[in-house]
Design an enzyme around this catalytic site. Structure first.
Site, mmCIF file in Angstrom:
data_model
loop_
_atom_site.group_PDB
_atom_site.id
_atom_site.type_symbol
_atom_site.label_atom_id
_atom_site.label_comp_id
_atom_site.label_asym_id
_atom_site.label_seq_id
_atom_site.Cartn_x
_atom_site.Cartn_y
_atom_site.Cartn_z
ATOM 1 N N CYS A 1 17.356 19.450 54.307
ATOM 2 C CA CYS A 1 16.280 19.189 55.273
ATOM 3 C C CYS A 1 16.786 19.036 56.699
ATOM 4 O O CYS A 1 16.000 18.955 57.636
ATOM 5 C CB CYS A 1 15.499 17.960 54.846
ATOM 6 S SG CYS A 1 15.103 17.991 53.099
ATOM 7 N N HIS B 1 11.602 15.756 60.148
ATOM 8 C CA HIS B 1 11.436 16.399 58.843
ATOM 9 C C HIS B 1 10.238 15.741 58.161
ATOM 10 O O HIS B 1 10.116 14.516 58.135
ATOM 11 C CB HIS B 1 12.713 16.222 58.021
ATOM 12 C CG HIS B 1 12.537 16.570 56.595
ATOM 13 N ND1 HIS B 1 11.925 17.739 56.190
ATOM 14 C CD2 HIS B 1 12.875 15.896 55.456
ATOM 15 C CE1 HIS B 1 11.906 17.772 54.874
ATOM 16 N NE2 HIS B 1 12.456 16.671 54.406
ATOM 17 N N ASN C 1 6.532 18.587 51.742
ATOM 18 C CA ASN C 1 7.928 18.629 52.187
ATOM 19 C C ASN C 1 8.479 20.033 51.949
ATOM 20 O O ASN C 1 8.631 20.446 50.803
ATOM 21 C CB ASN C 1 8.719 17.575 51.393
ATOM 22 C CG ASN C 1 10.194 17.540 51.726
ATOM 23 O OD1 ASN C 1 10.725 18.445 52.364
ATOM 24 N ND2 ASN C 1 10.856 16.492 51.283
#
Ligand code: UT7
Length: 326
Positions: free
Chosen positions: A113, A253, A283
């Site tokens: 990420c 993120h 996500n």
């Protein structure tokens, strides 16, 4: 010379799965997912929508938005943990193939990420070092392909998509001003793919099914995530003599609303400075920061001279961010 982002773009799979729909096949509920993560939907790629396909489409969008052509590029960086092929070739090579351009270098980054933040800094280095004039940096993920749909602890969290940036030389006083890039390899087992590498190869008939998918110790990653969000923002601000009032946006993120809320309180930076879109996309690991930037661009939110911090954190464990003057 200063290097920075010239344009951004994105690609989102059309298939959209709401929490309610997911609850039909996973033992969960809209109420649990929303209250624990802030996620409402996720987009799921079809078989044809490979990681490289989505990365290529995001790249085309970024080129179009800048009025550039693919031949303008001379380096491709793809940040991904869900490459088309497990070890090699790099997904960036497949983007090069898809774009049908020659005389170009390409490489993948595996920083989960934080991959896009790493990519921007590497792109800046390539440009300032004279190796490349225009660098394509893509964050692309097909996380649905490595998700254990029987594990409600992770199945509700992830989505697919790609975001891209074309980097080049930009006006003095703008661009990527600074980056903080960090790793804590002692946390390698908090969030990873347990099987399939040379340390723990897949053994037919022996490898448990759940080891074939992404593994995450949610609590461990959560605590890490809040702490490093605060640390990265503080380090970028301290190093660049910034106070909270100077910052126009923090683009984190997009893992979990609660992580960002906790980080915002501890950093004493108002929540409305954080751009959040996990409600729609969940996500998407490496793709989440460029997807957010592309959405902000589409909404006309990004103005020249704005001061923006990106903050990535995730598997590796990796963390880091960039200070960008737009
Ligand atoms: O992108 C990389 C970075 N990743 C992250 O930043 C993720 C970090 N971690 C998190 O965001 C959170 O830890 C999660 C969202 C993954 C989990 O939230 P949590 O508040 O830490 O929940 P938990 O794992 O402590 O589970 C609490 C309860 C458990 O039930 P019991 O044992 O209290 O009865 C779980 O079984 O919630 C249960 N649970 C669920 N219930 C309904 C866990 N997942 C679900 C679910 N639906 N999907």
């Amino acid at each position: 010379m200063t290097a920075g982002i010239i344009s951004v773009g994105s690609y989102i799979p059309a298939k959209r799965v709401s929490n309610e729909e997911l609850s039909k096949t996973v033992d969960t509920s809209d109420e649990w997912i929303k209250s624990h993560t802030g996620i409402g939907n996720r987009h799921i790629a079809s078989e044809e929508e490979t990681c490289s396909y989505m990365a290529t489409e995001a790249a085309k969008d970024a080129l179009n938005r800048a009025g550039l052509v693919k031949e303008d590029l001379d380096f491709i960086i793809v940040a991904t943990i869900t490459p088309d092929y497990k070890d090699f070739p790099a997904t960036a090579n497949l983007v090069q193939r898809n774009l049908e351009i020659g005389n170009i270098g390409s490489i993948d980054i595996k920083a989960a990420c934080t991959g896009f933040a790493y990519g921007l800094e590497l792109g800046r280095g390539l440009i300032l070092g004279g190796t490349a004039k225009k660098v394509l940096v893509v964050g692309a993920e097909k996380l649905s392909a490595i998700t254990n749909w029987d594990d409600r602890g992770t199945a509700v969290l992830f989505g697919d998509g790609a975001g891209a940036a074309v980097m080049g030389s930009v006006d003095e006083g703008t661009g990527i001003v600074d980056s903080v890039l960090r790793t804590d390899g002692t946390g390698y087992d908090a969030l990873n793919m347990p099987t399939g590498g040379t340390a723990t190869p897949y053994k037919p008939g022996e490898t448990p099914k759940e080891d074939m998918y992404l593994y995450m110790d949610g609590q461990r990653v959560y605590n890490f995530a809040v702490k490093v969000n605060v640390d990265i923002v503080k380090e970028l601000m301290d190093r660049n003599n910034l106070i909270p009032e100077d910052i126009d946006y923090i683009v984190p993120h997009q893992a979990n609303y609660r992580i960002i809320l906790a980080a915002s309180r501890r950093s004493k930076i108002p929540l409305d400075k954080y751009y959040l879109n996990m409600e729609e996309y969940a996500n998407t690991s490496s793709a989440s920061i460029p997807l957010a930037l592309a959405e902000m661009d589409s909404k006309g939110l990004l103005k020249k001279g704005m001061k923006i911090l990106t903050v990535g954190f995730g598997g590796g464990l990796t963390y880091g961010g960039n200070y960008i003057v737009w």
